[in-house]
Design a protein around this motif. Structure first.
Motif, mmCIF file in Angstrom:
data_model
loop_
_atom_site.group_PDB
_atom_site.id
_atom_site.type_symbol
_atom_site.label_atom_id
_atom_site.label_comp_id
_atom_site.label_asym_id
_atom_site.label_seq_id
_atom_site.Cartn_x
_atom_site.Cartn_y
_atom_site.Cartn_z
ATOM 1 N N CYS A 133 -50.494 -66.896 -12.029
ATOM 2 C CA CYS A 133 -51.947 -67.021 -12.184
ATOM 3 C C CYS A 133 -52.542 -67.733 -10.971
ATOM 4 C CB CYS A 133 -52.354 -67.714 -13.481
ATOM 5 S SG CYS A 133 -51.892 -69.417 -13.617
ATOM 6 N N GLY A 153 -57.362 -72.594 -18.614
ATOM 7 C CA GLY A 153 -57.033 -71.195 -18.344
ATOM 8 C C GLY A 153 -58.267 -70.311 -18.271
ATOM 9 N N ILE A 156 -59.116 -69.291 -14.753
ATOM 10 C CA ILE A 156 -58.224 -68.422 -13.964
ATOM 11 C C ILE A 156 -59.053 -67.314 -13.307
ATOM 12 C CG2 ILE A 156 -56.479 -66.591 -14.261
ATOM 13 C CD1 ILE A 156 -55.058 -68.418 -16.258
ATOM 14 N N ALA A 159 -54.644 -63.107 -12.932
ATOM 15 C CA ALA A 159 -53.318 -63.381 -13.493
ATOM 16 C C ALA A 159 -52.607 -62.058 -13.697
ATOM 17 C CB ALA A 159 -53.440 -64.119 -14.826
ATOM 18 N N TYR A 161 -48.377 -60.058 -14.428
ATOM 19 C CA TYR A 161 -46.923 -60.148 -14.575
ATOM 20 C C TYR A 161 -46.297 -58.813 -14.190
ATOM 21 C CZ TYR A 161 -47.496 -57.483 -18.898
ATOM 22 O OH TYR A 161 -47.807 -56.502 -19.814
ATOM 23 N N TYR A 172 -52.159 -56.611 -14.194
ATOM 24 C CA TYR A 172 -52.976 -57.732 -13.748
ATOM 25 C C TYR A 172 -54.384 -57.655 -14.312
ATOM 26 C CZ TYR A 172 -56.089 -55.256 -10.558
ATOM 27 O OH TYR A 172 -57.075 -54.442 -10.054
ATOM 28 N N THR A 174 -58.373 -59.447 -13.232
ATOM 29 C CA THR A 174 -59.210 -60.409 -12.502
ATOM 30 C C THR A 174 -60.414 -60.787 -13.372
ATOM 31 O OG1 THR A 174 -60.330 -58.570 -11.416
ATOM 32 C CG2 THR A 174 -58.582 -59.662 -10.160
ATOM 33 N N TYR A 277 -47.562 -71.635 -15.968
ATOM 34 C CA TYR A 277 -47.179 -70.365 -15.318
ATOM 35 C C TYR A 277 -46.498 -69.381 -16.275
ATOM 36 C CZ TYR A 277 -43.388 -73.710 -14.618
ATOM 37 O OH TYR A 277 -42.457 -74.691 -14.803
ATOM 38 N N PRO A 281 -51.179 -67.594 -17.925
ATOM 39 C CA PRO A 281 -51.432 -66.247 -17.377
ATOM 40 C C PRO A 281 -51.377 -65.167 -18.457
ATOM 41 C CG PRO A 281 -49.680 -67.365 -16.122
ATOM 42 C CD PRO A 281 -50.039 -68.269 -17.258
ATOM 43 N N PHE A 284 -54.390 -65.232 -20.650
ATOM 44 C CA PHE A 284 -55.534 -64.633 -19.939
ATOM 45 C C PHE A 284 -55.482 -63.106 -20.067
ATOM 46 C CE2 PHE A 284 -57.610 -63.122 -16.001
ATOM 47 C CZ PHE A 284 -58.818 -63.797 -16.083
#
Ligand code: AHM
Ligand code: MG
Length: 333
Positions: A133, A153, A156, A159, A161, A172, A174, A277, A281, A284
């Motif tokens: 993130c 969070g 953020i 984020a 993975y 992802y 944004t 971490y 993320p 989010f």
């Protein structure tokens, strides 16, 4: 069919919707995806390179680190530490915050990541992954500081993975939806496969390490018991699925709905997973996809990490099951 929407084309096309954007965040996401490609390749070839073993060292949590944990960490630190945009990095594999050359100056962002999540599964062909993130510095005119990680969070800015499994994926957000890509190995490019992912509002799968049952509170035992007891109204019994790699369990929950839980228990009074971490993320991403994420009573995205390696309980998934958990375990709506 020629895949026209590669990750970088997609990110840059989204960026054009915001004329004031500088493109830095887009560059950073593309850099992270490059790191992910390196790690994917390392994971795929580690067996015959003899890289499945332990390093003999322990990480910030006192856990033994694997060679692949260390290599994945080095890839991301090297690649992203030299980006000029990140002032500070936090990695699960390092005790302290890493200060980059951009810390005193132009670096507008700070980044936290778990370079290789689920690494206890290395060597057994079970998926592993990377989670990250990005936050904007609290004050752009000041050098980056540890305090920049002490943000909820909800602040953020991006984020995501990756899962290294039967395919390598990159998911992802944004803050305007969740988008999923799959690595096309013949092109070496991530290709858009799942635009605007939405988590089903309810599902029929629960995911938890049931080996911990005797350490759970009565509320958690009651909730999981309800998921398993036949009931026409709720659709129970739910199916149980637990990979033991958070990224893989989360990815399935995101796509199929249901609930993943790693609650606090008498053995882990603060929880097992890492707030900054791992939980933040994925919370989010879950919320961006229409789901919910809690630490128990509270929303994960409302929490501010006191410590970069702080642990938390993590309950995430479809709105229906997460609210059900909150009612049964905490008596809250
Ligand atoms: P890691 O980041 O060191 O791999 O640890 C986190 C992992 C998660 O991927 C997974 O959900 C959890 O630990 C599994 O824990 P347990 O073995 O207690 O079920
Ligand atoms: Mg992890």
């Amino acid at each position: 069919m020629i895949p026209t929407q590669t990750l970088s084309r997609f990110i840059h096309s989204k960026r054009r919707l915001y004329p004031d954007s500088t493109g830095e965040l887009s560059d950073l996401l593309v850099s992270i995806s490059l790191g992910v490609k390196y790690i994917s390749q390392m994971v795929a070839t580690a067996g015959f390179k003899g890289l499945h073993g332990y390093t003999g060292k322990t990480n910030s949590h006192g856990e033994e680190t694997r060679q692949l944990d260390e290599e994945a960490d080095e890839v991301l630190v090297e690649l992203l530490g030299s980006s000029q945009h990140f002032g500070l990095l936090v990695s699960e594999e390092r005790d302290s915050v890493i200060e980059t050359q951009a810390a005193q100056g132009e670096g507008k962002y700070v980044l936290a990541f778990d370079p290789l999540d689920g690494s206890s599964n290395i060597g057994s062909s079970i998926p592993t992954g990377t989670i990250f993130c990005i936050f904007r510095k609290k004050e752009l005119s000041r050098p980056a500081s540890h305090d920049d990680f002490r943000q909820p969070g909800s602040e953020i800015v991006a984020a995501g993975y990756s899962v290294y499994g039967a395919k390598t994926s990159f998911v992802y957000s944004t803050g305007s939806g969740v988008h999923g890509f799959t690595l096309d190995p013949s092109l070496g490019e991530f290709v858009l496969t799942d635009e605007n992912i939405r988590i089903p509002t309810r599902g029929l799968i629960y995911s938890v390490n049931e080996g911990n049952t005797s350490y759970w509170s009565d509320g958690v035992k009651d909730f999981v018991g309800q998921l398993k007891s036949p009931d026409a109204a709720s659709g129970a019994p739910y199916s149980g699925r637990y990979v033991g790699s958070l990224v893989a369990d989360f990815d399935r929950t995101l796509r199929k709905g249901g609930i993943f839980l790693y609650p606090t228990d008498t053995k882990r009074p603060k929880g097992r997973l890492r707030l900054l971490y791992e939980c933040m993320p994925l919370a989010f991403i879950a919320e961006q996809a229409g789901g919910l994420a809690l630490n128990g009573p509270d929303n994960i995205l409302a929490l501010v990490p006191e410590d970069i390696h702080e642990r938390s309980a993590f309950i995430v998934g479809s709105e229906h099951e997460v609210r059900w958990y909150k009612r049964v375990v905490h008596g809250l709506k």
